[in-house]
Design a protein around this motif. Structure first.
Motif, PDB file in Angstrom:
ATOM      1  N   HIS A  23       6.011   1.209 -17.172  1.00 13.92           N
ATOM      2  CA  HIS A  23       5.260  -0.212 -17.516  1.00 13.92           C
ATOM      3  C   HIS A  23       5.757  -1.149 -18.723  1.00 13.92           C
ATOM      4  CE1 HIS A  23       3.804  -1.384 -13.685  1.00 13.92           C
ATOM      5  NE2 HIS A  23       2.469  -0.329 -13.559  1.00 13.92           N
ATOM      6  N   LEU A  24       6.295  -2.024 -18.632  1.00 13.43           N
ATOM      7  CA  LEU A  24       5.985  -2.629 -20.745  1.00 13.43           C
ATOM      8  C   LEU A  24       4.741  -3.005 -20.850  1.00 13.43           C
ATOM      9  CD1 LEU A  24       8.770  -5.595 -19.629  1.00 13.43           C
ATOM     10  CD2 LEU A  24       9.379  -3.035 -20.938  1.00 13.43           C
ATOM     11  N   ALA A  25       4.606  -3.315 -22.044  1.00 14.22           N
ATOM     12  CA  ALA A  25       2.964  -3.166 -22.279  1.00 14.22           C
ATOM     13  C   ALA A  25       2.459  -4.541 -22.180  1.00 14.22           C
ATOM     14  CB  ALA A  25       3.242  -3.402 -24.032  1.00 14.22           C
ATOM     15  N   GLN A  26       1.323  -4.766 -21.673  1.00 14.45           N
ATOM     16  CA  GLN A  26       0.472  -5.771 -21.178  1.00 14.45           C
ATOM     17  C   GLN A  26       0.834  -6.824 -22.432  1.00 14.45           C
ATOM     18  OE1 GLN A  26      -1.127  -5.961 -18.250  1.00 14.45           O
ATOM     19  NE2 GLN A  26      -1.429  -8.636 -18.469  1.00 14.45           N
ATOM     20  N   SER A  27       1.416  -6.253 -23.547  1.00 17.51           N
ATOM     21  CA  SER A  27       1.759  -7.780 -24.817  1.00 17.51           C
ATOM     22  C   SER A  27       2.797  -8.288 -25.141  1.00 17.51           C
ATOM     23  CB  SER A  27       0.315  -6.786 -26.082  1.00 17.51           C
ATOM     24  OG  SER A  27       1.512  -5.889 -26.178  1.00 17.51           O
ATOM     25  N   ASP A  74       2.181 -12.353 -15.039  1.00 19.46           N
ATOM     26  CA  ASP A  74       1.765 -12.276 -13.301  1.00 19.46           C
ATOM     27  C   ASP A  74       2.279 -11.418 -12.062  1.00 19.46           C
ATOM     28  OD1 ASP A  74      -0.063 -14.018 -13.886  1.00 19.46           O
ATOM     29  OD2 ASP A  74       0.961 -15.987 -13.388  1.00 19.46           O
ATOM     30  N   VAL A  75       3.742 -11.106 -12.558  1.00 13.82           N
ATOM     31  CA  VAL A  75       3.984 -10.546 -11.857  1.00 13.82           C
ATOM     32  C   VAL A  75       4.721  -8.537 -12.275  1.00 13.82           C
ATOM     33  CG1 VAL A  75       6.137 -12.103 -10.507  1.00 13.82           C
ATOM     34  CG2 VAL A  75       6.432 -10.484 -12.840  1.00 13.82           C
ATOM     35  N   LYS A  76       3.348  -8.526 -13.020  1.00 18.10           N
ATOM     36  CA  LYS A  76       3.462  -6.790 -13.320  1.00 18.10           C
ATOM     37  C   LYS A  76       3.717  -6.040 -11.951  1.00 18.10           C
ATOM     38  CE  LYS A  76       0.683  -3.600 -16.008  1.00 18.10           C
ATOM     39  NZ  LYS A  76       0.163  -3.682 -17.312  1.00 18.10           N
ATOM     40  N   GLY A  77       4.266  -5.092 -11.956  1.00 18.00           N
ATOM     41  CA  GLY A  77       4.319  -4.144 -10.712  1.00 18.00           C
ATOM     42  C   GLY A  77       5.753  -4.177 -10.348  1.00 18.00           C
ATOM     43  N   ALA A  78       6.347  -6.130 -10.730  1.00 19.46           N
ATOM     44  CA  ALA A  78       8.030  -5.483 -10.422  1.00 19.46           C
ATOM     45  C   ALA A  78       8.561  -4.571 -11.289  1.00 19.46           C
ATOM     46  CB  ALA A  78       8.066  -7.595 -10.043  1.00 19.46           C
ATOM     47  N   PRO A  79       9.674  -4.466 -10.075  1.00 24.07           N
ATOM     48  CA  PRO A  79      11.086  -4.188 -11.057  1.00 24.07           C
ATOM     49  C   PRO A  79      10.972  -3.693 -12.616  1.00 24.07           C
ATOM     50  CG  PRO A  79      12.326  -4.376  -8.824  1.00 24.07           C
ATOM     51  CD  PRO A  79      10.897  -5.220  -8.930  1.00 24.07           C
ATOM     52  N   GLN A  80      11.972  -6.173 -13.072  1.00 26.13           N
ATOM     53  CA  GLN A  80      11.685  -6.168 -14.622  1.00 26.13           C
ATOM     54  C   GLN A  80      10.552  -5.299 -15.193  1.00 26.13           C
ATOM     55  OE1 GLN A  80      11.140  -7.886 -11.705  1.00 26.13           O
ATOM     56  NE2 GLN A  80      10.621 -10.028 -11.755  1.00 26.13           N
ATOM     57  N   THR A  81       9.045  -5.519 -14.906  1.00 26.45           N
ATOM     58  CA  THR A  81       8.625  -5.519 -15.678  1.00 26.45           C
ATOM     59  C   THR A  81       8.207  -3.453 -16.482  1.00 26.45           C
ATOM     60  OG1 THR A  81       6.551  -4.466 -13.323  1.00 26.45           O
ATOM     61  CG2 THR A  81       7.153  -7.479 -14.006  1.00 26.45           C
ATOM     62  N   PHE A  82       9.066  -2.615 -15.896  1.00 29.10           N
ATOM     63  CA  PHE A  82       9.200  -1.468 -16.503  1.00 29.10           C
ATOM     64  C   PHE A  82      10.015  -1.332 -17.408  1.00 29.10           C
ATOM     65  CE2 PHE A  82       7.334  -1.595 -12.511  1.00 29.10           C
ATOM     66  CZ  PHE A  82       5.967  -0.631 -12.500  1.00 29.10           C
ATOM     67  N   ASP A  83       9.880  -0.527 -18.006  1.00 30.34           N
ATOM     68  CA  ASP A  83      11.322   0.131 -19.129  1.00 30.34           C
ATOM     69  C   ASP A  83      12.106   1.047 -18.131  1.00 30.34           C
ATOM     70  OD1 ASP A  83      14.012   1.294 -20.699  1.00 30.34           O
ATOM     71  OD2 ASP A  83      11.937   2.328 -21.828  1.00 30.34           O
ATOM     72  N   ASN A  98       7.188   3.693  -7.275  1.00 32.60           N
ATOM     73  CA  ASN A  98       7.875   2.430  -6.192  1.00 32.60           C
ATOM     74  C   ASN A  98       9.625   2.357  -6.046  1.00 32.60           C
ATOM     75  OD1 ASN A  98       5.336   1.951  -6.464  1.00 32.60           O
ATOM     76  ND2 ASN A  98       5.676  -0.565  -7.209  1.00 32.60           N
ATOM     77  N   TYR A  99       9.995   2.556  -7.152  1.00 32.70           N
ATOM     78  CA  TYR A  99      12.120   2.315  -7.126  1.00 32.70           C
ATOM     79  C   TYR A  99      12.289   3.354  -7.609  1.00 32.70           C
ATOM     80  CZ  TYR A  99       9.366  -2.119  -7.718  1.00 32.70           C
ATOM     81  OH  TYR A  99       8.471  -3.237  -7.656  1.00 32.70           O
ATOM     82  N   LEU A 100      12.098   4.447  -7.458  1.00 34.86           N
ATOM     83  CA  LEU A 100      12.863   5.730  -7.038  1.00 34.86           C
ATOM     84  C   LEU A 100      14.041   6.068  -6.109  1.00 34.86           C
ATOM     85  CD1 LEU A 100      10.545   8.520  -6.808  1.00 34.86           C
ATOM     86  CD2 LEU A 100      11.170   6.895  -8.993  1.00 34.86           C
ATOM     87  N   GLU A 133       2.545  -7.976  -2.140  1.00 37.28           N
ATOM     88  CA  GLU A 133       3.511  -7.540  -0.988  1.00 37.28           C
ATOM     89  C   GLU A 133       4.794  -8.185  -1.015  1.00 37.28           C
ATOM     90  OE1 GLU A 133       3.039  -7.162   2.944  1.00 37.28           O
ATOM     91  OE2 GLU A 133       2.473  -6.878   1.408  1.00 37.28           O
ATOM     92  N   ARG A 134       5.607  -8.917  -2.026  1.00 32.68           N
ATOM     93  CA  ARG A 134       7.530  -9.076  -2.487  1.00 32.68           C
ATOM     94  C   ARG A 134       7.796  -7.817  -2.840  1.00 32.68           C
ATOM     95  NH1 ARG A 134       5.241 -13.861  -4.464  1.00 32.68           N
ATOM     96  NH2 ARG A 134       5.754 -12.843  -6.504  1.00 32.68           N
ATOM     97  N   ASN A 135       6.764  -6.960  -3.609  1.00 30.88           N
ATOM     98  CA  ASN A 135       7.485  -5.364  -4.210  1.00 30.88           C
ATOM     99  C   ASN A 135       7.216  -4.631  -3.131  1.00 30.88           C
ATOM    100  OD1 ASN A 135       7.571  -6.582  -6.667  1.00 30.88           O
ATOM    101  ND2 ASN A 135       5.492  -5.676  -7.316  1.00 30.88           N
TER     102      ASN A 135
END
Length: 209
Positions: free
Chosen positions: A62-66, A75-84, A134-136, A190-192
């Motif tokens: 996960h990217l850091a909350q900051s 607001d979309v934490k958990g979507a693919p773009q919010t991870f490294d 989620n995205y394996l 739900e989108r994820n």
């Protein structure tokens, strides 16, 4: 692709753990499908039976909350773009290609909603690494590089009503109001979930925990 009961899944995991060279088993599924719990229980049972295993969840990337706050993705934490995603791929490649190294991976701590670096060890004697997230099986870069690194990948599936109930309860447990929990569950989560469900056909097996 087949559906595995708990006994058949365990036998397959043992076969991976005893293959003679390090294997990586992926466990994927939608948010609140139970994949984390299933992976933890499977790793614990394998370890109790004497197998050398490690569990390295994707959530540590996960990217850091900051950072999410700064770039407007909180607001979309958990979507693919919010991870490294590239970092996660690099870790699994190292796990796969450098089995003689002591490797350290990050862990996501829900109590602080952030990752803690270098807190999960993968020792050289580990013969099976379980990874869950989620995205394996997502077929877009950088995630698409993961499939070649996974010796097996299983998709965890539960009834949607149960999954939604679990997800709302989780959000409330970590401080969201009932209204916020409902909005998050049926909004970005739900989108994820729909994105993840579309990857199920690429799995080696379906698990109903």
């Amino acid at each position: 692709m087949q559906t595995l009961d708990s006994a058949a899944a365990y036998e397959r995991a043992v076969a991976l753990a005893t293959r003679g060279r390090r294997q990586i088993l992926g466990i994927t599924g939608a948010p609140a499908s139970g994949k984390s719990t299933y992976a933890e229980q499977l790793a614990a049972k394998l370890a109790a039976d004497g197998h050398k295993v490690a569990l390295v969840p994707m959530d540590g990337y996960h990217l850091a909350q900051s950072v999410l706050d700064e770039i407007g993705l909180a607001d979309v934490k958990g979507a693919p773009q919010t991870f490294d995603g590239f970092g996660f791929v690099a870790l699994l490649r190292r796990v796969k290609e450098s089995p003689d190294e002591q490797i350290w991976a990050p862990r996501f701590d829900r109590s602080i909603e952030d990752s803690i670096a270098a807190s999960i060890g993968v020792a050289p004697e580990v013969t099976l690494v379980l990874t869950e997230g989620n995205y394996l099986l997502l077929d877009e870069a950088p995630w698409s590089a993961l499939r070649a690194l996974l010796d097996q990948c299983w998709y965890v599936e539960v009834p949607e009503e149960l999954r939604h109930q679990r997800l709302e309860a989780r959000h409330r447990l970590f401080g969201r109001s009932p209204e916020e929990a409902h909005a998050r569950t049926y909004g970005s989560d739900e989108r994820n979930a729909h994105l993840i469900a579309a990857t199920a056909s690429a799995a080696d097996a379906i698990i109903h925990p």
